[in-house]
Design a protein around this motif. Sequence first.
Motif, short mmCIF file in Angstrom:
data_model
loop_
_atom_site.label_atom_id
_atom_site.label_comp_id
_atom_site.label_asym_id
_atom_site.label_seq_id
_atom_site.Cartn_x
_atom_site.Cartn_y
_atom_site.Cartn_z
N LEU A 193 0.83 -1.20 0.00
CA LEU A 193 0.00 0.00 0.00
C LEU A 193 0.87 1.26 0.00
CD1 LEU A 193 -2.58 1.63 0.24
CD2 LEU A 193 -2.67 1.06 2.69
N VAL A 194 1.94 1.27 0.79
CA VAL A 194 2.85 2.42 0.80
C VAL A 194 3.48 2.60 -0.59
CG1 VAL A 194 4.95 3.38 1.83
CG2 VAL A 194 3.29 2.19 3.28
N LYS A 195 3.87 1.49 -1.22
CA LYS A 195 4.44 1.58 -2.58
C LYS A 195 3.40 2.05 -3.59
CE LYS A 195 7.85 -2.04 -1.64
NZ LYS A 195 8.24 -3.46 -1.87
N ALA A 196 2.15 1.64 -3.40
CA ALA A 196 1.08 2.13 -4.28
C ALA A 196 0.91 3.63 -4.13
CB ALA A 196 -0.23 1.41 -3.97
N MET A 197 1.00 4.13 -2.90
CA MET A 197 0.90 5.58 -2.69
C MET A 197 2.07 6.31 -3.34
SD MET A 197 -1.88 6.52 -1.30
CE MET A 197 -1.35 8.22 -1.01
N THR A 202 4.46 -5.33 14.45
CA THR A 202 5.92 -5.37 14.37
C THR A 202 6.46 -4.54 13.21
OG1 THR A 202 5.78 -7.41 13.08
CG2 THR A 202 6.06 -7.64 15.46
N GLU A 203 5.65 -4.27 12.19
CA GLU A 203 6.13 -3.55 11.00
C GLU A 203 5.83 -2.06 11.04
OE1 GLU A 203 7.97 -5.00 8.36
OE2 GLU A 203 8.09 -6.44 10.02
N LEU A 204 5.29 -1.55 12.13
CA LEU A 204 4.93 -0.12 12.16
C LEU A 204 6.12 0.78 11.88
CD1 LEU A 204 2.99 2.20 12.61
CD2 LEU A 204 3.31 1.94 15.09
N GLU A 205 7.21 0.60 12.59
CA GLU A 205 8.37 1.47 12.37
C GLU A 205 9.01 1.25 11.00
OE1 GLU A 205 9.18 4.09 14.12
OE2 GLU A 205 7.43 3.60 15.35
N PRO A 206 9.22 -0.01 10.55
CA PRO A 206 9.72 -0.21 9.19
C PRO A 206 8.83 0.43 8.12
CG PRO A 206 9.98 -2.23 10.43
CD PRO A 206 9.18 -1.30 11.30
N LEU A 207 7.52 0.41 8.31
CA LEU A 207 6.61 1.03 7.34
C LEU A 207 6.77 2.55 7.34
CD1 LEU A 207 3.43 -1.15 7.91
CD2 LEU A 207 4.72 -0.98 5.77
N LYS A 208 6.95 3.14 8.49
CA LYS A 208 7.20 4.58 8.55
C LYS A 208 8.50 4.92 7.83
CE LYS A 208 4.76 5.60 12.89
NZ LYS A 208 4.91 6.06 14.30
N GLN A 209 9.52 4.08 8.02
CA GLN A 209 10.79 4.30 7.34
C GLN A 209 10.64 4.15 5.83
OE1 GLN A 209 13.61 1.60 9.17
NE2 GLN A 209 13.17 2.36 11.23
N LEU A 210 9.82 3.18 5.39
CA LEU A 210 9.59 2.99 3.97
C LEU A 210 8.88 4.21 3.37
CD1 LEU A 210 9.64 1.17 1.43
CD2 LEU A 210 7.43 0.23 2.19
N ALA A 265 9.07 7.26 4.42
CA ALA A 265 10.06 8.34 4.33
C ALA A 265 11.01 8.11 3.16
CB ALA A 265 10.82 8.45 5.64
N GLN A 266 11.44 6.86 2.98
CA GLN A 266 12.36 6.52 1.89
C GLN A 266 11.74 6.80 0.53
OE1 GLN A 266 13.75 2.43 2.08
NE2 GLN A 266 14.10 2.37 -0.11
N LEU A 267 10.43 6.51 0.41
CA LEU A 267 9.73 6.73 -0.85
C LEU A 267 9.15 8.13 -0.97
CD1 LEU A 267 7.86 3.30 -1.18
CD2 LEU A 267 10.00 4.00 -2.26
N GLN A 268 9.43 8.95 0.02
CA GLN A 268 9.03 10.37 0.04
C GLN A 268 7.51 10.55 -0.07
OE1 GLN A 268 11.41 12.02 -3.19
NE2 GLN A 268 13.15 12.36 -1.81
#
Length: 423
Positions: free
Chosen positions: A243-247, A268-276, A278-281
């Motif tokens: 979903l983050v990549k779709a956005m 468990t993926e909340l912080e990694p998803l926030k980082q993703l 940010a990485q994808l702007q």
Amino acid sequence: MQPGACKWRKGSGPVKRNRVLIIVENLTLPLDRRVWQEATALRDAGYTVSVICPIGGAYTQRYECLEGIHIFRHPLPLEASGALGYAVEYGFALAWEFWLAIKVYNKVGFDVIQACNPPDTIFMLAGFYKLFFGTPFVFDHHDINPELYEAKFGRRGAFHKLLIWLERMTFRTATVSIATNEPFKRIAIERGGMDADRVFVVRSVPDLSRFRRIAPDLSLRRGRRHLAGYVGILGGQDGVDLLVKAMADIVHGRGRDDMQCVIVGSGTELEPLKQLAAQLQVEDHVTFTGFLSGEPLLAALSAFDLGVIPDPKNVYNDRISMNKVFEYMSLGIPFVSFDLDEGRRTAGDAALYAGRNDPLDLAAKMLALADDPGLRARMGALGQARAKSELSWEQERGQLLSAYEAALNGRGRLVAAPRTAAA
């Protein structure tokens, strides 16, 4: 018994066989919507209900009487993310459950045990009371752990065989089983060896007297025209990264600045998803609320223009019934999903289906739904009508009570339930 009043065991005289102990390990109560609905339905039917569950969120009291239900909570040492972590978590929880079951037995008493998986280890406790006290065991089958392991780690092997064995032992110990859908019922019969009339389908549909639209939280839109939303667990197998990549494709690939996405949940993926994000702007276009329940959750859902179910197609997701499917449909929220077998059977034309695990196609379907208000209205109305006519909690409640009648009448042996109660 009036809701809000808790009855304690008094003296040593005879008591009615209407006391239930529910054990749930992966979420506290009342936050687990399915189990809380089951507990309140049993309470309303005249059962005395006790629950053993972990501490979680704002619910930190070790004992609480909530709406007439005894809740006994225990701590958990960690949120597991690997095989060793799961072993520690499950072993620690099982020890607490044995101890608290003794406490419940002495203070309230119980005539039947309902165990909700995951994990498939609580049969050890239920089997102890069934063997030595004749206590019937109702297995509430929430998750198919062998398939979950295969989908999460991409392999089978020794640990997968262990999960199959634990599942089989759970079914063999159970007096009756409650399945969340027909594929789960088939697993209980074919893999678990249960007779068909010992398996009752109780779907996880919301109780519409409690689960309804309220004033939307419009601040979630961040001033943008469209709001897409996700509600659920943020685990490695839940596909929220898609979903983050779709956005990212919507914002940067397609140049759209008019869609906001809100992700409601924790894991468990909340912080990694926030980082993703940010990485994808896209951190300005993706809002993480954390876990919500009660009115804040309903206010968020009521603000959605469209829902998203990004769980990837695999051997696990194809078979499960997701709470968010029922919740979106019940509130008239049209949604986009990957083409999951059980999801399509449930939602039909109330959803748009993206190609196999492709975030770009997910983005395209999200925009197609966002840009067509007439389609959104038709799909939302279709889903809501289907939820009201075919997915009624009153019907599922009847299935639950039939399962309990069968379990208690048998006291460890099944007495056939009425044919109308069979799934």
